[in-house]
Design a protein around this motif. Sequence first.
Motif, PDB file in Angstrom:
ATOM      1  N   GLY A  44       0.822  -1.204   0.000  1.00 27.15           N
ATOM      2  CA  GLY A  44       0.000   0.000   0.000  1.00 27.15           C
ATOM      3  C   GLY A  44       0.858   1.256   0.000  1.00 27.15           C
ATOM      4  O   GLY A  44       0.589   2.216  -0.734  1.00 27.15           O
ATOM      5  N   VAL A  45       1.919   1.252   0.819  1.00 25.12           N
ATOM      6  CA  VAL A  45       2.850   2.386   0.840  1.00 25.12           C
ATOM      7  C   VAL A  45       3.538   2.539  -0.511  1.00 25.12           C
ATOM      8  O   VAL A  45       3.644   3.644  -1.059  1.00 25.12           O
ATOM      9  CB  VAL A  45       3.893   2.208   1.957  1.00 25.12           C
ATOM     10  CG1 VAL A  45       4.883   3.366   1.948  1.00 25.12           C
ATOM     11  CG2 VAL A  45       3.219   2.101   3.316  1.00 25.12           C
ATOM     12  N   ALA A  46       4.007   1.422  -1.059  1.00 29.06           N
ATOM     13  CA  ALA A  46       4.706   1.468  -2.341  1.00 29.06           C
ATOM     14  C   ALA A  46       3.785   1.925  -3.466  1.00 29.06           C
ATOM     15  O   ALA A  46       4.212   2.628  -4.387  1.00 29.06           O
ATOM     16  CB  ALA A  46       5.294   0.091  -2.667  1.00 29.06           C
ATOM     17  N   THR A  47       2.515   1.535  -3.394  1.00 29.16           N
ATOM     18  CA  THR A  47       1.555   1.973  -4.414  1.00 29.16           C
ATOM     19  C   THR A  47       1.370   3.484  -4.378  1.00 29.16           C
ATOM     20  O   THR A  47       1.284   4.144  -5.425  1.00 29.16           O
ATOM     21  CB  THR A  47       0.200   1.285  -4.216  1.00 29.16           C
ATOM     22  OG1 THR A  47       0.372  -0.141  -4.304  1.00 29.16           O
ATOM     23  CG2 THR A  47      -0.795   1.721  -5.278  1.00 29.16           C
ATOM     24  N   TYR A  52       2.310   8.779  -6.873  1.00 29.29           N
ATOM     25  CA  TYR A  52       2.874  10.120  -6.826  1.00 29.29           C
ATOM     26  C   TYR A  52       4.012  10.283  -7.829  1.00 29.29           C
ATOM     27  O   TYR A  52       4.185  11.351  -8.425  1.00 29.29           O
ATOM     28  CB  TYR A  52       3.345  10.449  -5.410  1.00 29.29           C
ATOM     29  CG  TYR A  52       2.285  11.095  -4.555  1.00 29.29           C
ATOM     30  CD1 TYR A  52       1.276  11.856  -5.133  1.00 29.29           C
ATOM     31  CD2 TYR A  52       2.290  10.959  -3.175  1.00 29.29           C
ATOM     32  CE1 TYR A  52       0.300  12.463  -4.363  1.00 29.29           C
ATOM     33  CE2 TYR A  52       1.323  11.568  -2.389  1.00 29.29           C
ATOM     34  CZ  TYR A  52       0.333  12.311  -2.990  1.00 29.29           C
ATOM     35  OH  TYR A  52      -0.636  12.918  -2.220  1.00 29.29           O
ATOM     36  N   ALA A  53       4.819   9.222  -8.005  1.00 28.88           N
ATOM     37  CA  ALA A  53       5.884   9.295  -9.011  1.00 28.88           C
ATOM     38  C   ALA A  53       5.287   9.439 -10.399  1.00 28.88           C
ATOM     39  O   ALA A  53       5.780  10.209 -11.235  1.00 28.88           O
ATOM     40  CB  ALA A  53       6.760   8.049  -8.939  1.00 28.88           C
ATOM     41  N   LEU A  74      -3.380  19.602   4.202  1.00 33.23           N
ATOM     42  CA  LEU A  74      -2.926  18.217   4.032  1.00 33.23           C
ATOM     43  C   LEU A  74      -2.058  17.775   5.198  1.00 33.23           C
ATOM     44  O   LEU A  74      -2.149  16.641   5.666  1.00 33.23           O
ATOM     45  CB  LEU A  74      -2.155  18.079   2.721  1.00 33.23           C
ATOM     46  CG  LEU A  74      -2.977  18.020   1.435  1.00 33.23           C
ATOM     47  CD1 LEU A  74      -2.065  17.993   0.223  1.00 33.23           C
ATOM     48  CD2 LEU A  74      -3.877  16.791   1.442  1.00 33.23           C
ATOM     49  N   ARG A  75      -1.214  18.681   5.673  1.00 32.60           N
ATOM     50  CA  ARG A  75      -0.349  18.336   6.801  1.00 32.60           C
ATOM     51  C   ARG A  75      -1.183  18.087   8.058  1.00 32.60           C
ATOM     52  O   ARG A  75      -0.931  17.143   8.811  1.00 32.60           O
ATOM     53  CB  ARG A  75       0.659  19.455   7.039  1.00 32.60           C
ATOM     54  CG  ARG A  75       1.698  19.113   8.107  1.00 32.60           C
ATOM     55  CD  ARG A  75       2.738  20.212   8.253  1.00 32.60           C
ATOM     56  NE  ARG A  75       3.540  20.322   7.049  1.00 32.60           N
ATOM     57  CZ  ARG A  75       3.558  21.391   6.256  1.00 32.60           C
ATOM     58  NH1 ARG A  75       2.801  22.431   6.553  1.00 32.60           N
ATOM     59  NH2 ARG A  75       4.317  21.428   5.198  1.00 32.60           N
ATOM     60  N   LEU A 125      -0.785   8.596   0.925  1.00 34.70           N
ATOM     61  CA  LEU A 125      -1.278   9.571  -0.046  1.00 34.70           C
ATOM     62  C   LEU A 125      -1.532  10.933   0.593  1.00 34.70           C
ATOM     63  O   LEU A 125      -1.570  11.948  -0.103  1.00 34.70           O
ATOM     64  CB  LEU A 125      -2.572   9.067  -0.696  1.00 34.70           C
ATOM     65  CG  LEU A 125      -2.413   7.960  -1.733  1.00 34.70           C
ATOM     66  CD1 LEU A 125      -3.773   7.486  -2.218  1.00 34.70           C
ATOM     67  CD2 LEU A 125      -1.561   8.436  -2.909  1.00 34.70           C
ATOM     68  N   LEU A 126      -1.733  10.970   1.916  1.00 34.40           N
ATOM     69  CA  LEU A 126      -1.968  12.240   2.597  1.00 34.40           C
ATOM     70  C   LEU A 126      -0.690  13.055   2.768  1.00 34.40           C
ATOM     71  O   LEU A 126      -0.759  14.212   3.191  1.00 34.40           O
ATOM     72  CB  LEU A 126      -2.588  11.997   3.977  1.00 34.40           C
ATOM     73  CG  LEU A 126      -4.070  11.645   3.991  1.00 34.40           C
ATOM     74  CD1 LEU A 126      -4.502  11.254   5.392  1.00 34.40           C
ATOM     75  CD2 LEU A 126      -4.901  12.809   3.476  1.00 34.40           C
ATOM     76  N   ASN A 127       0.448  12.467   2.447  1.00 30.48           N
ATOM     77  CA  ASN A 127       1.723  13.145   2.647  1.00 30.48           C
ATOM     78  C   ASN A 127       2.121  13.912   1.387  1.00 30.48           C
ATOM     79  O   ASN A 127       2.539  13.301   0.406  1.00 30.48           O
ATOM     80  CB  ASN A 127       2.804  12.132   3.011  1.00 30.48           C
ATOM     81  CG  ASN A 127       4.127  12.795   3.353  1.00 30.48           C
ATOM     82  OD1 ASN A 127       4.218  14.018   3.446  1.00 30.48           O
ATOM     83  ND2 ASN A 127       5.152  11.993   3.529  1.00 30.48           N
TER      84      ASN A 127
END
Length: 208
Positions: A44-47, A52-53, A74-75, A125-127
């Motif tokens: 999930g993190v990698a996705t 984003y990439a 967002l922060r 995704l929130l980052n």
Amino acid sequence: MTAALVAGLLAGYGIAVPVGAVATYLVSLTARTSLRTGVCAALGVATADWLYALVATLGGSALAAALRPVLVPLRWASALVLAVLAVRGAVIAVRHYRGHRIATRSTPPPPSPARAYLTLLGITLLNPTTVIYFAALVLGTHATDAVRPLEQGVFVLAAFAASASWQLLLAGGGALLGRVLTGNRGRLVTALVSSAVILALAVRMLVR
């Protein structure tokens, strides 16, 4: 082609390797559940990094400029989600510990692999730092030379592979930690420490 591959790998590891709140939560989650759940969470993190990439590669600096006005909301949203996860993890750990000591009680079921995947995907995704990071790299590349679509694809896939490999390594570490800390008290301490670290990182995100 090779340059795009190397650039993507370096970009993926550059954003994934620094250990923050998401990585801490990933290790803790795997320690409390199973390697399968941890692997899904890692993907999930990698996705999210891959998305984003991809978006940064297609949108470049325009996307970073568009996100700038909403960086503060967002922060705050990211910090709020992390704080909720920290508090929830601590409450569940204490409840499980007390219930195990008093009597044999049914404990809350661990998150399914699918839920773990979606949870970590949403948190990452929130980052906004991730998309700005990739946008800066892409902008620097475009400033010197035009990038063909094939090279863009190689860059994005390499970034995903690098991020996924690191997140899976963290999940594996969490699984080993879970096997070592099999005692009820050990799991309580691990969960509380993890929650404290995640909460501290969420606060730091707001005050920096």
